[in-house]
Design an enzyme around this catalytic site. Structure first.
Site, short mmCIF file in Angstrom:
data_model
loop_
_atom_site.label_atom_id
_atom_site.label_comp_id
_atom_site.label_asym_id
_atom_site.label_seq_id
_atom_site.Cartn_x
_atom_site.Cartn_y
_atom_site.Cartn_z
N CYS A 1 92.17 -4.16 40.78
CA CYS A 1 93.31 -4.79 40.30
C CYS A 1 94.13 -5.46 41.52
CB CYS A 1 94.20 -3.97 39.32
SG CYS A 1 94.59 -2.57 40.19
N GLU B 1 99.83 -2.17 32.78
CA GLU B 1 99.24 -2.61 34.42
C GLU B 1 98.05 -3.66 33.91
OE1 GLU B 1 100.51 -1.88 37.02
OE2 GLU B 1 101.77 -0.14 36.28
P1 NAP Z 1 89.71 -4.27 29.40
O1 NAP Z 1 88.67 -4.89 28.69
O2 NAP Z 1 91.09 -5.23 28.94
O3 NAP Z 1 89.83 -2.77 28.67
C1 NAP Z 1 90.83 -1.72 29.36
C2 NAP Z 1 90.76 -0.71 28.44
O4 NAP Z 1 91.27 -1.22 26.92
C3 NAP Z 1 89.44 0.00 28.09
O5 NAP Z 1 89.65 1.39 28.20
C4 NAP Z 1 89.17 -0.45 26.69
O6 NAP Z 1 88.28 0.40 25.97
C5 NAP Z 1 90.55 -0.67 26.02
N1 NAP Z 1 90.61 -1.45 24.85
C6 NAP Z 1 90.10 -2.40 24.60
N2 NAP Z 1 90.42 -2.87 23.26
C7 NAP Z 1 91.06 -2.02 22.86
C8 NAP Z 1 91.34 -1.78 21.58
N3 NAP Z 1 91.58 -2.69 20.70
N4 NAP Z 1 92.21 -0.46 21.06
C9 NAP Z 1 92.28 0.27 22.38
N5 NAP Z 1 91.85 0.32 23.38
C10 NAP Z 1 91.17 -0.88 23.80
O7 NAP Z 1 89.72 -4.38 30.75
P2 NAP Z 1 88.57 -3.59 31.58
O8 NAP Z 1 87.47 -4.82 31.67
O9 NAP Z 1 88.19 -2.28 31.59
O10 NAP Z 1 89.24 -3.81 33.37
C11 NAP Z 1 89.22 -4.94 34.05
C12 NAP Z 1 90.83 -5.34 34.09
O11 NAP Z 1 91.76 -4.39 34.10
C13 NAP Z 1 90.98 -6.47 35.03
O12 NAP Z 1 91.47 -7.38 34.51
C14 NAP Z 1 91.95 -5.88 36.02
O13 NAP Z 1 92.69 -6.72 36.80
C15 NAP Z 1 92.67 -4.79 35.07
N6 NAP Z 1 93.25 -3.68 35.93
C16 NAP Z 1 94.48 -3.61 36.06
C17 NAP Z 1 94.83 -2.51 36.85
C18 NAP Z 1 96.31 -2.35 37.22
O14 NAP Z 1 96.65 -1.38 37.65
N7 NAP Z 1 97.17 -3.42 37.15
C19 NAP Z 1 93.87 -1.51 37.31
C20 NAP Z 1 92.55 -1.74 37.19
C21 NAP Z 1 92.09 -2.87 36.33
P3 NAP Z 1 86.75 -0.05 25.82
O15 NAP Z 1 86.22 -0.08 27.08
O16 NAP Z 1 86.13 1.09 25.07
O17 NAP Z 1 86.61 -1.34 25.16
#
Ligand code: NAP
Length: 511
Positions: free
Chosen positions: A295, A256
């Site tokens: 999102c 997602e």
């Molecule tokens: P993100 O930076 O991509 O992080 C998402 C998750 O991935 C976090 O738990 C992060 O952990 C983890 N992560 C990052 N690098 C990783 C790795 N190498 N190994 C394992 N886990 C890793 O996104 P965000 O800033 O939290 O959220 C914002 C984004 O999410 C926006 O682009 C939004 O559109 C999207 N989103 C989509 C939905 C949907 O349902 N489609 C819903 C909500 C949000 P850490 O925090 O520990 O780095």
């Protein structure tokens, strides 16, 4: 200082180094620290696969449904505390926090009810059976059965409780044990939510584990019976998917990701009608709820060219009534972005988006401390062709008006420039225009939300991801499918075709 812990192998684990600080985004004050250093991820997976999985698979759907009901109750009982934590850790107003926390308990409750209806079986029949020979002596029935591994859930920072609960509800009901990892920035809220469920002692041992901080080598250890369900940015998703073990063993992955959702105003909508009022109310809510960190938020607003001035004026008037400030104060509608990094990214994104700024007019009056950004409405006259408005997700209260010619063909073409969305909303009372628009838009979006006179009083807005309907979208949105009632269970289950004598097949599969 509070140290956020992990719940692994049946115990709370507190790391002693490798910490990342958590801040209150309204003040910049450090409120906790997070680290998973020292967690034995091999043991975590063993515990899920060998203890949690067998316990869940021994239960019927009805019995698993009871677990979800009890989880929902535990979160409802802790609602006020979670709201307060969410305000401190996530910068949410009461309304924004409730969207996350009540959304979580509501989704668990919905799946508890759905599971009750599935009764005593362990197989989920999939569609009708088919006779394959001259008699019922050879019959086929497809059915779903739980996968034998662990369901690893990685969530985004914006929904620390709902994100955990909506994934866990589907996995647990399907019969898979969960290892959930919240985003580090808002892990304080997720930790407490899981702690409430652990304290309520409602789940079998090994059914739920929590990792706060890095996942270490967890993902490298996943195999053919495991599942990774990820929510976050498209860039992170691409990195996580790119693993040898995922390719060689076909780890089941659901993504997602981000999405440039569009709201499209139909050419029939009158200046003084109910549908325009609904459009204005919805668009402003979808821009500003959770400070635009959703999102499903509206990022692109397609407006018939001749209506752009009056629609922009209506939206700006309404945005002017949005009070920005400390989310713990009464009367504040819009809190800060969740982290300093989010604010920096949003400012950079705003510059890259370009376009003419319609709102705010002049310098906004924002709190000095914290990570605040004024709601911002842009006009992109060049938005009918490829460009930044179809590429850059500014994860903040920011959206751009794109003038278009009012036709379904043009709306479909422009929305598709975003590469695939979670939700597209259409506002019109013209059934023919809607019919053609739905046909044009359906291939590029996961959910279509129609706003019209008849729905104005009851529709919740396009941003609400309800458990009954599909959440996910094609292309850039990740290509995933979550929720949608029973559809949400499929990720965690293997589809098997069982063939043989009809009576036996039906008895075995519940078909
Ligand atoms: P993100 O930076 O991509 O992080 C998402 C998750 O991935 C976090 O738990 C992060 O952990 C983890 N992560 C990052 N690098 C990783 C790795 N190498 N190994 C394992 N886990 C890793 O996104 P965000 O800033 O939290 O959220 C914002 C984004 O999410 C926006 O682009 C939004 O559109 C999207 N989103 C989509 C939905 C949907 O349902 N489609 C819903 C909500 C949000 P850490 O925090 O520990 O780095």
């Amino acid at each position: 200082m509070k140290t956020v812990r992990s719940y692994v192998v049946g115990e709370w684990y507190e790391a002693s180094d490798g910490f990342v600080p958590l801040v209150n985004p309204s003040t910049g004050e450090t409120i906790a620290r997070v680290s998973s250093r020292g967690v034995d991820f091999a043991a975590v997976l063993r515990h899920a696969r060998e203890v949690g999985g067998p316990a869940l698979r021994a239960m019927t759907f009805g019995a698993r449904a009871e677990l979800l009901g009890a989880m929902s109750k535990a979160l409802r009982a802790g609602r006020d505390e979670l709201l307060e934590l969410s305000c401190r850790n996530n910068g949410t107003t009461e309304g924004d926090g409730s969207f996350d926390i009540d959304g979580a308990s509501g989704t668990l409750y919905y799946y508890a009810k759905l599971g009750q209806g599935l009764g005593d079986g362990r197989f989920l029949p999939d569609g009708e059976g088919t006779q394959l020979a001259k008699t019922e002596g050879f019959w086929a029935q497809h059915a779903l059965t739980p996968r034998l591994g662990a369901a690893v859930h990685i969530n985004a920072f914006n929904f620390p409780v709902w994100g955990f609960a909506e994934k866990a509800a589907c996995a647990l009901l399907a019969g898979m044990p969960v290892v959930t990892k919240p985003a580090t920035a808002t892990a304080l809220v997720a930790e407490r939510a899981v702690e409430m469920i652990v304290e309520a002692d409602v789940l079998p041992e090994g059914a739920l584990q929590l990792v706060c901080g890095s996942t270490g080598d967890l993902l490298d250890r996943l195999g053919p019976q495991d599942v990774l369900a990820f929510t976050g940015s498209a860039a992170t998703a691409a990195r996580l998917r790119d693993r040898d073990n995922f390719r060689s063993t076909n780890v089941h992955v659901n993504v997602e990701a981000d999405s440039l959702n569009a709201a499209v105003l139909g050419p029939d909508v009158e200046a003084d009608g109910v549908t325009l009022d609904l459009f204005v109310r919805d668009v402003v809510r979808e821009m500003t709820q959770k400070a635009g960190q959703k999102c499903t938020a509206v990022r692109r607003i397609l407006v018939p060219r001749e209506a752009v001035d009056r629609v922009a004026a209506r939206l700006s008037d309404r945005l002017a009534k949005v009070t920005v400030g400390d989310p713990s104060r009464d009367g504040v509608h819009l809190g800060p972005l969740a982290t300093a990094q989010q604010l920096e990214d949003a400012r950079r994104g705003l510059e890259a988006l370009g376009g003419e700024r319609l709102f705010p007019d002049g310098e906004p009056d924002l709190p000095q401390e914290g990570y605040f950004l004024a709601p911002t409405l842009l006009l992109d006259e060049r938005g009918d062709r490829p460009g930044p408005v179809h590429e850059i997700e500014v994860f903040a209260p920011v959206a751009s008006i794109i003038p278009y010619d009012g036709s379904p063909a043009e709306a479909g073409r422009i929305v598709a420039l975003g590469g695939g969305t979670l939700v597209t909303s259409l506002y019109s009372d013209d059934a023919e225009w809607l019919e053609e628009s739905v046909e044009r838009l359906a291939p590029t979006t996961g959910r279509i939300y129609i706003g019209s006179e008849g729905s104005a009083e009851v529709a919740p807005g396009s941003g609400a991801a309800l458990p009954q309907t599909l959440h996910g979208g094609p292309g850039r949105a990740g290509g995933g499918e979550e929720l949608g009632g029973l559809v949400g269970l499929e990720l965690y289950m293997q589809r098997v075709a069982v063939t043989g004598e009809r009576a036996l097949v039906e008895r075995l599969t519940g078909g």
